[in-house]
Design a protein around this motif. Sequence first.
Motif, PDB file in Angstrom:
ATOM      1  N   ARG A  30       0.801  -1.216   0.000  1.00 18.20           N
ATOM      2  CA  ARG A  30       0.000   0.000   0.000  1.00 18.20           C
ATOM      3  C   ARG A  30       0.837   1.270   0.000  1.00 18.20           C
ATOM      4  O   ARG A  30       0.315   2.373  -0.152  1.00 18.20           O
ATOM      5  N   GLU A  93      -3.902   4.409  -7.435  1.00 17.98           N
ATOM      6  CA  GLU A  93      -4.112   5.853  -7.279  1.00 17.98           C
ATOM      7  C   GLU A  93      -3.157   6.369  -6.209  1.00 17.98           C
ATOM      8  O   GLU A  93      -3.202   5.923  -5.063  1.00 17.98           O
ATOM      9  N   VAL A  95      -2.469   9.006  -3.738  1.00 19.13           N
ATOM     10  CA  VAL A  95      -3.300  10.038  -3.100  1.00 19.13           C
ATOM     11  C   VAL A  95      -2.492  11.017  -2.255  1.00 19.13           C
ATOM     12  O   VAL A  95      -3.014  12.049  -1.818  1.00 19.13           O
ATOM     13  N   GLU A 126      -3.828   3.847  -3.219  1.00 15.17           N
ATOM     14  CA  GLU A 126      -5.162   3.280  -3.023  1.00 15.17           C
ATOM     15  C   GLU A 126      -5.709   2.736  -4.350  1.00 15.17           C
ATOM     16  O   GLU A 126      -5.080   2.902  -5.398  1.00 15.17           O
ATOM     17  N   GLN A 127      -6.863   2.093  -4.287  1.00 10.59           N
ATOM     18  CA  GLN A 127      -7.634   1.653  -5.449  1.00 10.59           C
ATOM     19  C   GLN A 127      -6.808   0.887  -6.489  1.00 10.59           C
ATOM     20  O   GLN A 127      -6.742   1.287  -7.650  1.00 10.59           O
ATOM     21  N   PRO A 166      -8.121  -2.914   2.537  1.00 11.10           N
ATOM     22  CA  PRO A 166      -8.156  -1.596   1.876  1.00 11.10           C
ATOM     23  C   PRO A 166      -7.939  -0.470   2.877  1.00 11.10           C
ATOM     24  O   PRO A 166      -8.445  -0.519   3.997  1.00 11.10           O
ATOM     25  N   VAL A 167      -7.183   0.536   2.463  1.00  7.15           N
ATOM     26  CA  VAL A 167      -6.870   1.658   3.352  1.00  7.15           C
ATOM     27  C   VAL A 167      -7.301   2.954   2.685  1.00  7.15           C
ATOM     28  O   VAL A 167      -7.063   3.164   1.498  1.00  7.15           O
ATOM     29  N   LYS A 168      -7.950   3.815   3.466  1.00  6.61           N
ATOM     30  CA  LYS A 168      -8.300   5.151   2.998  1.00  6.61           C
ATOM     31  C   LYS A 168      -7.423   6.143   3.745  1.00  6.61           C
ATOM     32  O   LYS A 168      -7.593   6.367   4.946  1.00  6.61           O
TER      33      LYS A 168
END
Length: 266
Positions: A30, A93, A95, A126-127, A166-168
């Motif tokens: 990530r 992506e 970010v 991400e994504q 998944p990480v935001k």
Amino acid sequence: MGSRSKGNYTNPCLTLHQPWASLLVYGIKRVEGRSWPAPLRGRLWIHAASKVPDSDTIKAMENFYREIYAVNGIADLKFPEHYPVSRLLGCVEVVGCVKCEELACWKEVPEGVRLEAQTEFCWLCEQPQKLIIPFEMRGYQRIYNLERKIYEAAVRGLRPVQAPLPVKFLLPEPQDPLSLKPGSLVSCFDGSKAAEDKKPEGLLAAIAGARAAATQFSKNDNHQSITMQGQDADVSTRTREESEEFEKLDSELIKRADAKTQRNAE
């Protein structure tokens, strides 16, 4: 072929060595580590370099991610079945970008993500999306633009990836892209040595193994620059090797032509 560019990015792509390239596209990795800050935000295509990874390198990196995901309670981590080379694999992506010490102290992200902070600059990804059929192509150093026809074909073949965790990421302040929003960090520098001592032996061994696997590239070839997170994939070595092969082939063809001419003369 790609279009090399300095800052004018339309369809930016980054070449990484395996297994780092596939781990990023599969959403397992990530954070992309670099010695230089991310010059872009948004979609970044990921290309796998031509160097075939050895089994020890793959084992070390898979063990590293197995251990850091276990910190967050994920035990059944599924890795890619294959690590293809000289292929466009997919995209992520980007970010944001933060310093290593910032990410290591960022309490709002899972601890496993913080453990990925092993380089000066950490690109937050991400994504992840992967190509159904990876495209064979050549890579370049640093960030470059994909050729238009490759991009147009690739973008139609993308499929979202179900990442294991998944990480935001909380986006950094626009005025200072290398710093997170005020108050989002909790100082951990004073207790960093104590925190290191508290890590399980298996985790410490996995981190050491991953670092050793990453540095082997620079030891094997002075032209290559690799870090814990899959630093720049150098293509100059491959270009030199290809040139040498062509020179050998040309030399052999000349010899054969000379021999044929001599036989005809006789």
